[in-house]
Design an enzyme around this catalytic site. Structure first.
Site, PDB file in Angstrom:
ATOM      1  N   SER A  49       0.897  -1.134   0.064  1.00 16.23           N
ATOM      2  CA  SER A  49      -0.037   0.026   0.006  1.00 16.23           C
ATOM      3  C   SER A  49       0.899   1.220   0.003  1.00 16.23           C
ATOM      4  CB  SER A  49      -0.837   0.054   1.425  1.00 16.23           C
ATOM      5  OG  SER A  49      -0.066   0.166   2.327  1.00 16.23           O
ATOM      6  N   ASP A  84      -0.742  -1.458  -4.308  1.00 18.66           N
ATOM      7  CA  ASP A  84      -2.111  -1.934  -3.824  1.00 18.66           C
ATOM      8  C   ASP A  84      -2.671  -0.575  -3.625  1.00 18.66           C
ATOM      9  OD1 ASP A  84      -4.161  -3.454  -3.093  1.00 18.66           O
ATOM     10  OD2 ASP A  84      -3.649  -3.467  -0.739  1.00 18.66           O
ATOM     11  N   HIS A  85      -3.802  -0.475  -4.311  1.00 27.21           N
ATOM     12  CA  HIS A  85      -4.802   0.939  -4.294  1.00 27.21           C
ATOM     13  C   HIS A  85      -4.168   2.004  -4.472  1.00 27.21           C
ATOM     14  CE1 HIS A  85      -8.576  -1.244  -3.054  1.00 27.21           C
ATOM     15  NE2 HIS A  85      -7.855  -1.726  -2.084  1.00 27.21           N
ATOM     16  N   ASP A 105      -6.183   2.895  -8.458  1.00 27.71           N
ATOM     17  CA  ASP A 105      -7.510   2.954  -7.863  1.00 27.71           C
ATOM     18  C   ASP A 105      -8.410   3.978  -7.971  1.00 27.71           C
ATOM     19  OD1 ASP A 105     -10.065   2.509  -6.371  1.00 27.71           O
ATOM     20  OD2 ASP A 105      -9.290   2.259  -4.447  1.00 27.71           O
ATOM     21  N   HIS A 177     -12.776  -4.284   3.296  1.00 28.03           N
ATOM     22  CA  HIS A 177     -11.254  -4.607   3.925  1.00 28.03           C
ATOM     23  C   HIS A 177     -11.531  -4.953   5.402  1.00 28.03           C
ATOM     24  CE1 HIS A 177      -9.921  -2.197   0.257  1.00 28.03           C
ATOM     25  NE2 HIS A 177      -9.275  -3.405   0.239  1.00 28.03           N
ATOM     26  N   THR A 232      -5.528  -8.138   6.400  1.00 25.84           N
ATOM     27  CA  THR A 232      -5.687  -8.266   7.800  1.00 25.84           C
ATOM     28  C   THR A 232      -5.399  -9.554   8.320  1.00 25.84           C
ATOM     29  OG1 THR A 232      -7.549  -6.535   7.337  1.00 25.84           O
ATOM     30  CG2 THR A 232      -7.733  -7.558   9.353  1.00 25.84           C
TER      31      THR A 232
HETATM   32  P1  13P Z   1      -8.025  -7.579   3.858  1.00 26.56           P
HETATM   33  O1  13P Z   1      -7.374  -6.740   4.767  1.00 26.56           O
HETATM   34  O2  13P Z   1      -9.507  -7.559   4.255  1.00 26.56           O
HETATM   35  O3  13P Z   1      -7.432  -9.016   3.880  1.00 26.56           O
HETATM   36  O4  13P Z   1      -8.121  -6.989   2.657  1.00 26.56           O
HETATM   37  C1  13P Z   1      -6.827  -6.737   1.950  1.00 26.56           C
HETATM   38  C2  13P Z   1      -6.912  -6.033   0.651  1.00 26.56           C
HETATM   39  O5  13P Z   1      -7.940  -6.070  -0.190  1.00 26.56           O
HETATM   40  C3  13P Z   1      -5.720  -5.534   0.042  1.00 26.56           C
HETATM   41  O6  13P Z   1      -6.314  -4.634  -0.999  1.00 26.56           O
END
Ligand code: 13P
Length: 287
Positions: A49, A84-85, A105, A177, A232
Site C-alpha cells: 500500500s 495496492d490501491h 484505484d 477490507h 488483515t
Molecule cells: P483484507 O485486509 O480484508 O484482507 O483485504 C486486503 C486487501 O484487499 C488489500 O487490497
C-alpha cells in the site's frame, strides 16, 4: 527476478484457482511470504500500500529489499511486486522505482476520469511489460485511512475499464477490507456473474480476502476471480503470536533483548496463514 502478474493470473483463471496477494509491511513479512511461496511451489503477489511503502522508506527501498531477497533466498517461483490501491501519482512512482505491477484505484473518481487516468497508465505499463489492475465500485472498509462503502460495481463501467486493456480488474461485489460485520450480506454473486459476462476472460480480483467464508471464496474463483488479496488476516496472526510470546514472558528469558527472537513467532504465524490461504485458493504446486 520480478515478473508481471499477467501470465500467472491468466494461468490461474484458466486453471480455476487464484493467486494470493499478500501485503507486506517490513522485512519479516516479505521473507515469510516469499519463503512460503517457494516451499509450496506457488506463484505469489506481494502487495504494497502507499502507506506501507512510506513506512518502508519509499518504493526504491522496497524494490531493493525484494530483489535482494529473491536472489539471496533463491526464490524461483513467479513473484510480482504490486502497488495496492495506488493513486495516479503513486502508480507512476512505483513504475519508476521498478515495481513489476501496479494497481490504480480510480474508483472514487467519476467514471470518465477513472477511464482517462487508467488509460494513460495502461499505455505506460504495456510499453514496459508491467501488469496493471484497475478498480470499479469501491471496496468497503478502511485502508490507510480511506473508507469505502462496499459498493457493487456497475458491469457496464467494468467493461469500459476492462476494454482499456488492463491486466486484471477489481470489481466491488460487496466485499470489504478488514473484518466483516456480523450483519454482512455476503458477496454479490449476481454482480460477479454480470461483470464476468461483460468482461469475458479478464482475470478478476477479490479484495478483502480476510474473513470471507471458504465456500464463497471457491464460488468466486469458479466465476473468474484469479487474484485474492489478504492483509488483515496476516496482521491478526502476527499480532496474536507476538502477544502470546510477550505474555508468556518469553521476551524476558535469556541474555539481553533480541528483537529477532521477538519477531520470530509472528514470522512463523504469517507463514502459516499464507500457506493456509494458498491451500484454499488452490495455488500450491502451480508455480
Ligand atoms: P483484507 O485486509 O480484508 O484482507 O483485504 C486486503 C486487501 O484487499 C488489500 O487490497
Amino acid at each position: 527476478m520480478l515478473v508481471s502478474a499477467k501470465e500467472m493470473l491468466n494461468k490461474a483463471r484458466e486453471g480455476k484457482y487464484a493467486v494470493g496477494q499478500f501485503n507486506i509491511n517490513n522485512l519479516e513479512w516479505t521473507k515469510a511470504i516469499l519463503l512460503t511461496a517457494q516451499e509450496n511451489n506457488s506463484p505469489v503477489i506481494l502487495g504494497v500500500s502507499e502507506g506501507a511503502g512510506k513506512y518502508m522508506c519509499g518504493y526504491k527501498t522496497v524494490v531493493g529489499m525484494v530483489k535482494g531477497m529473491l536472489e539471496e533466498l533463491n526464490i524461483t517461483v513467479p513473484v510480482a511486486l504490486h502497488l495496492d490501491h495506488g493513486s495516479f501519482e503513486g502508480a507512476k512512482a512505483c513504475i519508476d522505482a521498478g515495481f513489476s505491477s501496479v494497481m490504480f484505484d480510480g474508483s472514487h473518481y467519476p467514471i470518465e476520469e477513472n477511464i482517462a487516468k487508467t488509460k494513460e497508465l495502461v499505455a505506460t505499463c504495456n510499453k514496459l511489460g508491467l501488469s496493471i489492475e484497475a478498480e470499479v465500485g469501491s471496496i468497503g472498509g478502511e485502508e490507510d485511512g480511506v473508507v469505502g462503502a462496499g459498493e457493487c460495481a456497475d458491469p457496464d463501467e467494468c467493461k469500459a475499464i476492462a476494454d482499456l486493456g488492463v491486466t486484471m480488474l477489481a470489481a466491488g461485489i460487496g466485499n470489504i477490507h478488514g473484518k466483516y460485520p456480523e450483519n454482512w450480506a455476503g458477496l454479490s454473486f449476481e454482480t460477479l456473474e454480470a461483470v464476468k459476462n461483460k468482461v469475458g476472460d479478464m482475470p478478476l480480483v477479490l479484495h478483502g480476502g480476510t474473513g470471507i467464508p471458504e465456500d464463497m471464496i471457491k464460488k468466486a474463483i469458479s466465476l473468474g476471480v484469479a487474484k485474492i488479496n489478504v492483509n488483515t488476516e496476516c496482521q491478526l496472526s502476527f499480532q496474536a503470536a507476538t502477544r502470546e510470546y510477550i505474555e508468556a514472558g518469553k521476551d524476558q528469558q535469556g541474555k539481553g533483548f533480541d528483537p529477532r527472537k521477538l519477531l520470530a513467532p509472528g514470522f512463523e504465524a504469517i507463514k502459516a496463514t499464507v500457506k493456509e490461504k494458498m491451500e484454499l485458493f488452490g495455488s500450491i504446486g502451480k508455480a
